[in-house]
Design a protein around this motif. Sequence first.
Motif, mmCIF file in Angstrom:
data_model
loop_
_atom_site.group_PDB
_atom_site.id
_atom_site.type_symbol
_atom_site.label_atom_id
_atom_site.label_comp_id
_atom_site.label_asym_id
_atom_site.label_seq_id
_atom_site.Cartn_x
_atom_site.Cartn_y
_atom_site.Cartn_z
ATOM 1 N N MET A 1 24.453 8.340 -2.993
ATOM 2 C CA MET A 1 23.689 8.537 -2.071
ATOM 3 C C MET A 1 22.393 7.787 -2.017
ATOM 4 O O MET A 1 21.961 7.006 -3.030
ATOM 5 N N PHE A 2 21.327 7.768 -0.980
ATOM 6 C CA PHE A 2 20.488 6.674 -0.742
ATOM 7 C C PHE A 2 19.094 7.167 -0.422
ATOM 8 O O PHE A 2 18.808 7.977 0.313
ATOM 9 N N PHE A 3 17.930 6.803 -1.445
ATOM 10 C CA PHE A 3 16.679 7.543 -1.349
ATOM 11 C C PHE A 3 15.734 6.547 -0.781
ATOM 12 O O PHE A 3 15.406 5.345 -1.198
ATOM 13 N N LEU A 4 15.032 6.816 0.542
ATOM 14 C CA LEU A 4 14.133 6.188 0.909
ATOM 15 C C LEU A 4 12.813 6.704 1.009
ATOM 16 O O LEU A 4 12.575 7.759 1.343
ATOM 17 N N GLN A 5 11.608 6.101 0.260
ATOM 18 C CA GLN A 5 10.367 6.937 0.151
ATOM 19 C C GLN A 5 9.183 6.212 0.590
ATOM 20 O O GLN A 5 9.050 4.825 0.311
ATOM 21 N N HIS A 6 8.575 6.958 1.660
ATOM 22 C CA HIS A 6 7.204 6.009 2.441
ATOM 23 C C HIS A 6 6.138 6.529 1.999
ATOM 24 O O HIS A 6 5.231 7.145 2.583
ATOM 25 N N ASN A 7 5.417 6.225 0.505
ATOM 26 C CA ASN A 7 4.225 6.822 0.153
ATOM 27 C C ASN A 7 3.073 5.918 0.717
ATOM 28 O O ASN A 7 1.787 6.223 0.882
ATOM 29 N N PHE A 8 3.486 4.512 0.880
ATOM 30 C CA PHE A 8 2.511 3.530 1.211
ATOM 31 C C PHE A 8 3.449 2.266 1.780
ATOM 32 O O PHE A 8 4.609 2.488 1.607
ATOM 33 N N PHE A 9 2.836 1.486 2.528
ATOM 34 C CA PHE A 9 3.704 0.396 3.240
ATOM 35 C C PHE A 9 3.012 -0.870 2.772
ATOM 36 O O PHE A 9 1.802 -1.198 2.930
ATOM 37 N N ASN A 10 3.713 -1.942 2.603
ATOM 38 C CA ASN A 10 3.421 -3.222 2.296
ATOM 39 C C ASN A 10 3.072 -3.727 4.100
ATOM 40 O O ASN A 10 4.170 -3.261 4.844
ATOM 41 N N VAL A 11 2.444 -4.807 4.332
ATOM 42 C CA VAL A 11 2.330 -5.156 5.597
ATOM 43 C C VAL A 11 3.414 -5.945 6.300
ATOM 44 O O VAL A 11 3.651 -6.093 7.459
ATOM 45 N N SER A 12 4.062 -6.340 5.220
ATOM 46 C CA SER A 12 5.301 -7.316 5.665
ATOM 47 C C SER A 12 6.631 -6.418 6.088
ATOM 48 O O SER A 12 6.792 -5.373 5.060
ATOM 49 N N GLY A 13 7.616 -6.900 6.845
ATOM 50 C CA GLY A 13 8.710 -6.354 6.723
ATOM 51 C C GLY A 13 9.872 -7.165 5.746
ATOM 52 O O GLY A 13 9.532 -8.158 5.138
ATOM 53 N N VAL A 14 10.975 -6.603 5.687
ATOM 54 C CA VAL A 14 12.127 -7.063 4.939
ATOM 55 C C VAL A 14 13.426 -6.672 5.523
ATOM 56 O O VAL A 14 13.812 -5.790 6.227
ATOM 57 N N ASP A 15 14.211 -8.013 5.242
ATOM 58 C CA ASP A 15 15.518 -7.986 5.991
ATOM 59 C C ASP A 15 16.577 -8.034 4.569
ATOM 60 O O ASP A 15 16.483 -8.910 3.861
ATOM 61 N N TYR A 16 17.516 -6.879 4.499
ATOM 62 C CA TYR A 16 18.571 -6.935 3.349
ATOM 63 C C TYR A 16 19.814 -7.123 3.871
ATOM 64 O O TYR A 16 20.152 -6.914 4.951
ATOM 65 N N TYR A 17 20.880 -7.631 2.993
ATOM 66 C CA TYR A 17 22.145 -7.800 3.500
ATOM 67 C C TYR A 17 23.047 -7.517 2.507
ATOM 68 O O TYR A 17 22.901 -7.627 0.933
ATOM 69 N N VAL A 18 24.230 -6.670 2.960
ATOM 70 C CA VAL A 18 25.160 -6.497 1.667
ATOM 71 C C VAL A 18 26.745 -6.437 2.516
ATOM 72 O O VAL A 18 26.689 -6.513 3.700
ATOM 73 N N GLY A 19 27.568 -6.781 1.581
ATOM 74 C CA GLY A 19 28.910 -7.127 2.036
ATOM 75 C C GLY A 19 29.876 -7.428 1.186
ATOM 76 O O GLY A 19 29.552 -7.702 -0.109
ATOM 77 N N THR A 20 31.230 -7.535 1.371
ATOM 78 C CA THR A 20 32.320 -7.618 0.270
ATOM 79 C C THR A 20 32.037 -8.823 -0.426
ATOM 80 O O THR A 20 32.643 -9.010 -1.612
ATOM 81 N N ALA A 21 31.544 -9.960 0.088
ATOM 82 C CA ALA A 21 31.380 -11.206 -0.638
ATOM 83 C C ALA A 21 30.148 -11.465 -1.579
ATOM 84 O O ALA A 21 29.840 -12.358 -1.975
ATOM 85 N N GLY A 22 29.524 -10.356 -1.386
ATOM 86 C CA GLY A 22 28.025 -10.150 -2.294
ATOM 87 C C GLY A 22 28.406 -9.832 -3.600
ATOM 88 O O GLY A 22 29.490 -9.361 -4.120
ATOM 89 N N ASN A 23 27.500 -9.645 -4.190
ATOM 90 C CA ASN A 23 27.255 -9.210 -5.740
ATOM 91 C C ASN A 23 26.014 -8.469 -5.915
ATOM 92 O O ASN A 23 24.909 -8.895 -5.675
ATOM 93 N N ASP A 24 26.064 -7.377 -6.680
ATOM 94 C CA ASP A 24 25.159 -6.646 -7.004
ATOM 95 C C ASP A 24 23.780 -7.211 -8.023
ATOM 96 O O ASP A 24 22.745 -6.617 -8.151
ATOM 97 N N SER A 25 24.336 -8.081 -8.419
ATOM 98 C CA SER A 25 23.296 -8.996 -9.399
ATOM 99 C C SER A 25 22.559 -9.943 -8.526
ATOM 100 O O SER A 25 21.537 -10.496 -9.050
ATOM 101 N N ASN A 26 22.803 -10.077 -7.056
ATOM 102 C CA ASN A 26 21.912 -10.913 -6.547
ATOM 103 C C ASN A 26 20.824 -10.387 -5.928
ATOM 104 O O ASN A 26 20.404 -9.291 -5.977
#
Length: 339
Positions: free
Chosen positions: A1-26
């Motif tokens: 399950m996935f937990f997103l909390q918004h108590n404050f924000f950085n001014v910048s955005g972020v893009d993340y990527y997941v897939g079968t060729a990835g590794n959770d140590s990345n």
Amino acid sequence: MFFLQHNFFNVSGVDYYVGTAGNDSNSCLQNDPCETLDKQILKSDASTTSDYTLYILDSTTLSLLFTVQSSQPTQPIPRLFTNYPQRNSTQSQIQINAGGQFRITGNAQFQYINFTMQEEVSNTEGGILNIQQNSPYRFLDIQFCNFIRCHALKGGAIYVSISTGAIVTVTNTTFVQCECVTESGYGGAIYADIIDDSRLELYNVIFDTCIAQSGGGLYANFSEGNLTFKGQCKFLDCQCTSGGVGCYLEILEFSCNITIIGEIEFERCISTVGSSAMVIYSRSTGYIHINQMSFRDCVGVNGAGGLYINAMLDSEITITGKVSINNCTNGWGSGGGFQ
């Protein structure tokens, strides 16, 4: 399950990527993707960035709680979960494993995702999404998604509890073989409590072979809430052991609105014990506006196979288009189409 909390924000955005060729140590960045949605940085950065997008490159899994949450009065930019690249209409896949679920209390958008569940995995409320929003600034938007073989005790794919003007919109989305896993389960695909001027909007949604005790496809309770069907919505081959084979709607109190702007189709919806492909039960003041509905080859054991409406107090029902009933039967022998 996935937990997103918004108590404050950085001014910048972020893009993340997941897939079968990835590794959770990345790092989960574009050239260094992660494999699953369980990576901690995906959750922590979703709490603190002003703009957040998570790209599913092909397929991934979720085995922990992932909550999209905000304590901010307003949150203009939703957390976006989508395929990659966005210009491609091919769906990416998210499989829910044991312990996995999205819990949504802030703003979020899911698009071009094919959701599945690991065999024999079941959650209590919402197999994939548990939505609990209580603010006029809160919304969830689901577009061009599939929910396949999802199961829970209540709300096989999605559990919705919204109030104070929150909005949940589902567009161009299909639910296939979603079910409640107990005999007392409500909402094979979607269960919804809609309260205090909140809205659930369904646009071009298909419920295919979904099963529950009541509301094989959709089960919704209203207390001063609103439900709108737009475009063409379909309930196909749904089943239940009580009322509302495809759709069960109950107005509990205060003024509520059920509006069918486009057309709803019910085909081959069969009740093994109860009645009616669609049940509307109004205990309080309700405004029910129907444009077009059709029922074909639907079966009720102890009531109308097609449409059942029980309106109390000052409920108002308006039909502006056409309601067609073809080859629907009633086990009691009368009112096979409408009751």
